[in-house]
Design a protein around this motif. Structure first.
Motif, PDB file in Angstrom:
ATOM      1  N   TYR A  82      -7.978 -11.221  -7.748  1.00 46.31           N
ATOM      2  CA  TYR A  82      -6.514 -11.210  -7.631  1.00 46.31           C
ATOM      3  C   TYR A  82      -5.885  -9.880  -8.028  1.00 46.31           C
ATOM      4  O   TYR A  82      -4.890  -9.461  -7.420  1.00 46.31           O
ATOM      5  N   PRO A  83      -6.430  -9.099  -8.998  1.00 43.90           N
ATOM      6  CA  PRO A  83      -5.791  -7.826  -9.338  1.00 43.90           C
ATOM      7  C   PRO A  83      -5.882  -6.782  -8.226  1.00 43.90           C
ATOM      8  O   PRO A  83      -5.188  -5.762  -8.288  1.00 43.90           O
ATOM      9  N   GLN A  84      -6.713  -7.020  -7.222  1.00 42.32           N
ATOM     10  CA  GLN A  84      -6.864  -6.057  -6.133  1.00 42.32           C
ATOM     11  C   GLN A  84      -5.911  -6.321  -4.968  1.00 42.32           C
ATOM     12  O   GLN A  84      -5.997  -5.674  -3.928  1.00 42.32           O
ATOM     13  N   THR A  85      -5.001  -7.254  -5.143  1.00 45.80           N
ATOM     14  CA  THR A  85      -4.064  -7.596  -4.069  1.00 45.80           C
ATOM     15  C   THR A  85      -3.303  -6.373  -3.571  1.00 45.80           C
ATOM     16  O   THR A  85      -3.156  -6.162  -2.358  1.00 45.80           O
ATOM     17  N   ASP A  86      -2.835  -5.537  -4.493  1.00 45.33           N
ATOM     18  CA  ASP A  86      -1.984  -4.413  -4.096  1.00 45.33           C
ATOM     19  C   ASP A  86      -2.757  -3.220  -3.560  1.00 45.33           C
ATOM     20  O   ASP A  86      -2.153  -2.241  -3.120  1.00 45.33           O
ATOM     21  N   MET A  87      -4.091  -3.283  -3.580  1.00 51.22           N
ATOM     22  CA  MET A  87      -4.885  -2.171  -3.052  1.00 51.22           C
ATOM     23  C   MET A  87      -5.700  -2.594  -1.839  1.00 51.22           C
ATOM     24  O   MET A  87      -6.585  -1.862  -1.394  1.00 51.22           O
ATOM     25  N   ILE A  88      -5.400  -3.778  -1.292  1.00 51.31           N
ATOM     26  CA  ILE A  88      -6.090  -4.206  -0.088  1.00 51.31           C
ATOM     27  C   ILE A  88      -5.892  -3.155   1.009  1.00 51.31           C
ATOM     28  O   ILE A  88      -4.856  -2.497   1.079  1.00 51.31           O
ATOM     29  N   ALA A  89      -6.911  -2.974   1.838  1.00 57.04           N
ATOM     30  CA  ALA A  89      -6.873  -1.991   2.928  1.00 57.04           C
ATOM     31  C   ALA A  89      -6.731  -0.562   2.415  1.00 57.04           C
ATOM     32  O   ALA A  89      -5.905   0.213   2.897  1.00 57.04           O
ATOM     33  N   SER A  90      -7.537  -0.226   1.410  1.00 52.70           N
ATOM     34  CA  SER A  90      -7.573   1.147   0.886  1.00 52.70           C
ATOM     35  C   SER A  90      -8.823   1.854   1.418  1.00 52.70           C
ATOM     36  O   SER A  90      -9.932   1.334   1.295  1.00 52.70           O
ATOM     37  N   PRO A  91      -8.682   3.050   1.984  1.00 52.77           N
ATOM     38  CA  PRO A  91      -9.813   3.711   2.636  1.00 52.77           C
ATOM     39  C   PRO A  91     -10.786   4.337   1.645  1.00 52.77           C
ATOM     40  O   PRO A  91     -10.383   4.918   0.642  1.00 52.77           O
ATOM     41  N   ALA A  92     -12.089   4.219   1.932  1.00 57.21           N
ATOM     42  CA  ALA A  92     -13.127   4.843   1.109  1.00 57.21           C
ATOM     43  C   ALA A  92     -14.438   4.827   1.893  1.00 57.21           C
ATOM     44  O   ALA A  92     -14.648   3.948   2.723  1.00 57.21           O
ATOM     45  N   GLY A  94     -17.410   4.086   0.861  1.00 56.94           N
ATOM     46  CA  GLY A  94     -18.403   3.129   0.414  1.00 56.94           C
ATOM     47  C   GLY A  94     -17.973   2.434  -0.854  1.00 56.94           C
ATOM     48  O   GLY A  94     -16.900   2.729  -1.416  1.00 56.94           O
ATOM     49  N   LEU A  95     -18.796   1.507  -1.318  1.00 53.05           N
ATOM     50  CA  LEU A  95     -18.450   0.665  -2.458  1.00 53.05           C
ATOM     51  C   LEU A  95     -18.164   1.468  -3.721  1.00 53.05           C
ATOM     52  O   LEU A  95     -17.112   1.308  -4.353  1.00 53.05           O
ATOM     53  N   LEU A  96     -19.093   2.325  -4.133  1.00 47.41           N
ATOM     54  CA  LEU A  96     -18.949   2.997  -5.431  1.00 47.41           C
ATOM     55  C   LEU A  96     -17.749   3.944  -5.464  1.00 47.41           C
ATOM     56  O   LEU A  96     -16.966   3.911  -6.418  1.00 47.41           O
ATOM     57  N   PRO A  97     -17.523   4.793  -4.439  1.00 52.21           N
ATOM     58  CA  PRO A  97     -16.298   5.607  -4.464  1.00 52.21           C
ATOM     59  C   PRO A  97     -15.025   4.778  -4.352  1.00 52.21           C
ATOM     60  O   PRO A  97     -13.982   5.157  -4.897  1.00 52.21           O
ATOM     61  N   TRP A  98     -15.100   3.639  -3.662  1.00 48.13           N
ATOM     62  CA  TRP A  98     -13.935   2.753  -3.549  1.00 48.13           C
ATOM     63  C   TRP A  98     -13.556   2.210  -4.928  1.00 48.13           C
ATOM     64  O   TRP A  98     -12.372   2.145  -5.275  1.00 48.13           O
ATOM     65  N   ASP A 323     -13.286 -11.961  -0.514  1.00 51.26           N
ATOM     66  CA  ASP A 323     -13.461 -10.749  -1.321  1.00 51.26           C
ATOM     67  C   ASP A 323     -12.274  -9.799  -1.241  1.00 51.26           C
ATOM     68  O   ASP A 323     -12.429  -8.578  -1.216  1.00 51.26           O
ATOM     69  N   VAL A 324     -11.067 -10.335  -1.191  1.00 50.31           N
ATOM     70  CA  VAL A 324      -9.882  -9.482  -1.380  1.00 50.31           C
ATOM     71  C   VAL A 324     -10.021  -8.771  -2.719  1.00 50.31           C
ATOM     72  O   VAL A 324     -10.434  -9.379  -3.720  1.00 50.31           O
ATOM     73  N   GLY A 325      -9.776  -7.402  -2.856  1.00 54.17           N
ATOM     74  CA  GLY A 325      -9.247  -6.534  -1.906  1.00 54.17           C
ATOM     75  C   GLY A 325     -10.181  -5.702  -1.047  1.00 54.17           C
ATOM     76  O   GLY A 325      -9.656  -4.968  -0.212  1.00 54.17           O
ATOM     77  N   ALA A 326     -11.525  -5.748  -1.171  1.00 54.38           N
ATOM     78  CA  ALA A 326     -12.352  -5.088  -0.175  1.00 54.38           C
ATOM     79  C   ALA A 326     -12.272  -5.858   1.129  1.00 54.38           C
ATOM     80  O   ALA A 326     -12.279  -5.275   2.211  1.00 54.38           O
ATOM     81  N   GLY A 327     -12.213  -7.185   1.037  1.00 55.30           N
ATOM     82  CA  GLY A 327     -11.915  -7.981   2.213  1.00 55.30           C
ATOM     83  C   GLY A 327     -10.493  -7.717   2.656  1.00 55.30           C
ATOM     84  O   GLY A 327      -9.607  -7.495   1.827  1.00 55.30           O
ATOM     85  N   THR A 328     -10.264  -7.758   3.945  1.00 59.32           N
ATOM     86  CA  THR A 328      -8.967  -7.331   4.470  1.00 59.32           C
ATOM     87  C   THR A 328      -8.070  -8.489   4.896  1.00 59.32           C
ATOM     88  O   THR A 328      -7.060  -8.276   5.563  1.00 59.32           O
ATOM     89  N   SER A 329      -8.416  -9.712   4.501  1.00 53.20           N
ATOM     90  CA  SER A 329      -7.569 -10.856   4.816  1.00 53.20           C
ATOM     91  C   SER A 329      -7.780 -11.954   3.791  1.00 53.20           C
ATOM     92  O   SER A 329      -8.902 -12.173   3.313  1.00 53.20           O
TER      93      SER A 329
END
Length: 434
Positions: A82-92, A94-98, A323-329
């Motif tokens: 839930y804390p990643q709601t405001d960063m959904i759809a953030s470009p990176a 790969g996982l670790l740099p994201w 998996d919001v916020g890496a998931g996009t919906s």
């Protein structure tokens, strides 16, 4: 005939739920084309054919008329943040740099209880808008983020599972969890676990961000509270797997790290599970641990493709996570869409029936909650979703040409999103209406 009670409600529509996994049982799906769902005091009283059940209704009780629509059990999302709601759809790349660029700075805000509460309110409303009535949710390292989430969930009387992230190395200083003997987590368990419909999940973020001392204490906490949940990440990304091998050279595999600290058992949910080998998958099945398959985020981060066929051969418990916020919906319908494509890319085939099972009874079984939610069996909590097969012009046109239940569900999964959800009910109460 008994008189109508304000504690009894009835709903007329097509009804669909499951008694087994349709991948292994041809009679797994229970469909009532003209069905009646009867709810009393927030629980399922009966579900079946309208003609058979209508005479049992109390005098004066008129069913809510959803004819032309499909009622299914509430969707269950087994992995999201839930804390990643405001960063959904953030470009990176790969996982670790994201994580470094977006996730950790965003989670710092949750030192503030008010930030947590406003985000939790939005997050839960978004889940309900998408037909999700239960979720396994990661908070942050801040205890107040857990309090904010469960307070918002309690206000809506939702069946939610959540926990405070444990993380004491390989993270920014401002997120390093220094609670030592895990007293904060234990206090949260005592405060929230089984309070109303809340359930607590012991939540090490992932092996690289926990010292061996913290993992040992986490296992001890899980043993002390065996009816709690465990949630973490495993084998999501090849670089991450290599890193775990360097940090835990004594472990046979990434999954073996968790196993060695007593973190594999029923009610343990492992996010991703892409790069597990056959021995890992067999261990998942043997311990009753479950996988949260997150196709949308796996595609977004380029992590890999989950192998449904190998997992089924091993007998693993499977479920779906946005998996919001890496998931996009937030939509499990859109997640089904991606799961279908991931399976095809791995050479297997997911039927729509199977995908709806994984988002309902399959998820409940994976969580050890099949006696509580996930179907319309009498006595279960009345969480359900009303799906509109005519939600968009394209969907109406396609479903108008459907000749089977599989075709109808496939259209809903491949073309559906939040607009498909006409109404969401939690514990028998309307909590979202489009």
């Amino acid at each position: 005939m008994p008189t109508a009670s304000p504690n009894v409600q009835a709903y007329r529509a097509s009804l669909l739920h499951f008694r087994a996994d349709p991948a292994f049982d041809d009679g797994a799906a229970l469909l009532y084309e003209d069905g009646l769902l009867i709810v009393e005091d927030g629980r399922i009283q009966a579900a079946g054919d309208y003609a058979a059940l209508a005479p049992t209704l109390p005098a004066g009780l008129e069913p809510v008329d959803y004819r032309g629509k499909l009622i299914v059990p509430g969707f269950i999302d087994t992995h999201l943040h839930y804390p990643q709601t405001d960063m959904i759809a953030s470009p990176a790349p790969g996982l670790l740099p994201w994580l470094e660029t977006y996730t950790f700075p965003t989670e710092r805000r949750y030192e503030d209880h008010e930030d947590g509460r406003t985000t939790a309110d939005f997050f839960l409303d978004e889940l309900l808008r998408c037909g999700t009535t239960t979720a396994m949710v990661y908070c942050t390292v801040h205890p107040q983020s857990v309090d904010a989430f469960f307070a918002a969930s309690e206000a809506r009387n939702l069946r939610m599972v959540a926990g405070k992230v444990l993380m004491d190395r390989n993270c920014p200083d401002f997120l390093r969890d220094l609670e030592g003997e895990l007293g904060e987590s234990e206090a949260l368990i005592k405060r929230w676990h089984k309070r109303g419909r809340a359930l607590y999940a012991i939540t090490p973020r992932f092996a690289p961000t926990s010292t061996e001392a913290q993992l040992r204490l986490t296992g001890e906490l899980a043993a002390a509270y065996p009816d709690t949940f465990i949630q973490t990440h495993v084998a999501e990304n090849r670089d991450e797997c290599t890193w775990v091998g360097e940090l835990f050279p004594q472990a046979r595999s990434y999954l073996d790290v968790y196993d060695s600290y007593g973190l594999m058992r029923p009610r343990a949910m492992f996010g991703h599970c892409i790069w597990l080998d056959d021995e890992d998958m067999a261990r998942m099945a043997a311990t009753g641990s479950a996988a949260a398959v997150c196709p949308t985020s796996n595609l977004f981060l380029g992590s890999g493709l989950f192998d449904f066929e190998r997992a089924d051969k091993a007998g693993m418990l499977l479920s779906l996570g946005t998996d919001v916020g890496a998931g996009t919906s937030f939509s499990l319908l859109q997640t089904m869409n991606e799961a279908y494509k991931v399976a095809r890319m791995k050479g297997s085939y997911l039927t729509a029936l199977r995908m709806f099972y994984l988002a309902t009874l399959g998820a409940a079984r994976a969580m050890g909650l099949a006696e509580t939610i996930g179907s319309f069996a009498p006595g279960l909590e009345a969480d359900f979703v009303v799906l509109d097969r005519e939600a968009t012009p394209l969907m109406a046109r396609r479903t108008g040409h459907s000749h089977s239940l599989e075709e109808l569900l496939f259209a809903l999964a491949l073309l559906g999103d939040d607009r498909t959800v006409a109404a969401t009910y939690s514990y028998g109460r309307l909590v979202h209406e489009r």
